[in-house]
Design an enzyme around this catalytic site. Structure first.
Site, mmCIF file in Angstrom:
data_model
loop_
_atom_site.group_PDB
_atom_site.id
_atom_site.type_symbol
_atom_site.label_atom_id
_atom_site.label_comp_id
_atom_site.label_asym_id
_atom_site.label_seq_id
_atom_site.Cartn_x
_atom_site.Cartn_y
_atom_site.Cartn_z
ATOM 1 C CG ASP A 40 -1.868 -1.147 1.288
ATOM 2 O OD1 ASP A 40 -2.237 -1.648 0.215
ATOM 3 O OD2 ASP A 40 -2.240 -1.565 2.397
ATOM 4 N NE ARG A 41 0.231 8.495 -1.360
ATOM 5 C CZ ARG A 41 1.007 9.084 -2.272
ATOM 6 N NH1 ARG A 41 1.344 8.412 -3.364
ATOM 7 N NH2 ARG A 41 1.460 10.304 -2.100
#
Length: 308
Positions: free
Chosen positions: A139-140
């Site tokens: 995820d970011r």
């Protein structure tokens, strides 16, 4: 490689009589789909330098060469000269250490500046006829290790290894509260939350997911209790750790999508710290480690009291 031909190729010596070419290649992990793509997509399958069909009988001493077709970069992936922290690279794969705040692949909200954009730029500069194959995506706001394959076939082999539980992934995280058990397993199915594009939940009709959890330490800051844990993934569902820890009543610190707040950290305190697997070509056991980023390290600095 032959001259300017940069297509990816594999060479296999044959050590027994009687196998058909397709049977031999299947034993090497090359799928029927890959063979079809190779035959019709600009690749070739050769025996002793002569192109053959998959029905060709092999003899001991033959040499099989599979030349994989060139891969076209994804149309929506803009190559960029971005910074990459590469901790390992060979002709078929690479390991990258991703900082928090960077997306792995482009999205509508973040079409550029991703790991994939930078890898595509690297491939373009090297004139490598390949697209970007993300094997392990983060995820970011999750930091740490990402595995990237340089070829569709290598991606397939690593994915098969992951399905067979031969691909080890360990994460470090801080979660809310104090955990009652020092070691436990969360084995709960995960699916999309109704009405949400992004959010996932534990639900009976979801996909099987397993996360192993081990407590590493208990901490307190300004009356706020939290726990450092190590997690091992046996499956790779979207937001798996974040969903499982919310379900367990201990959401990841800083993860406001799954029940925490930004009181201690401005992003989820989650880091991919260790990955190990068997090299898909050499059979060598590879192991990679990454230290947690500074914002996670700061949670255990002197101003925080550790609970013994």
């Amino acid at each position: 490689m032959n001259g300017k031909d940069l297509r990816f190729r594999l060479v296999y010596p044959v050590d027994e009589d009687g196998l058909l070419l397709r049977e031999f290649l299947h034993s090497k992990g090359i799928s029927k789909r890959t063979l079809t793509a190779t035959k019709y997509g600009g690749g070739s399958i050769e025996v002793n330098g002569i192109e053959r069909t998959v029905r060709h009988p092999l003899c001991a001493g033959d040499v099989v060469v599979v030349v994989f077709p060139p891969e076209q970069p994804s149309a929506g992936l803009y190559p960029e000269d971005g910074k990459l922290t590469i901790i390992y690279e060979d002709e078929v794969l690479m390991m990258v250490d991703k900082p928090p705040g960077q997306s792995t692949i482009p999205s509508r909200d973040h079409p550029v500046g991703t790991v994939a954009n930078s890898v595509a730029g690297k491939f373009a500069r090297e004139k490598l006829p390949a697209t970007v194959h993300i094997v392990t995506r983060l995820d970011r706001d999750t930091s740490g290790l990402i595995c990237i394959a340089k070829n569709r076939h290598i991606h397939h082999l690593l994915s098969e290894q992951m399905i067979a539980s031969g691909f080890y992934r360990q994460y470090l995280a801080f979660v809310e509260g104090q955990l009652a058990s020092n070691q436990f397993i969360i084995e709960e199915p995960i699916g999309r939350k109704d009405g949400s594009i992004m959010e996932r939940i534990v639900r009976k009709d979801g996909q099987y997911a397993r996360t192993d959890v081990e407590v590493l330490g208990q901490f307190k800051k300004e009356g706020h209790y939290f726990t450092k844990i190590a997690l091992v993934l046996h499956t790779g569902r979207t937001h798996q750790i974040r969903v499982h820890m919310q379900w367990a009543g201990h959401p990841v610190v800083g993860d406001d999508l799954y029940g925490s707040t930004h009181q201690l950290m401005g992003r989820q305190a989650l880091h991919c710290a260790k990955i190990s697997f068997t090299h898909p070509l050499t059979g060598e056991k590879l192991e990679f480690k990454s230290d947690v980023s500074q914002d996670m390290q700061a949670l255990t600095y002197n101003e925080i009291n550790r609970i013994e």
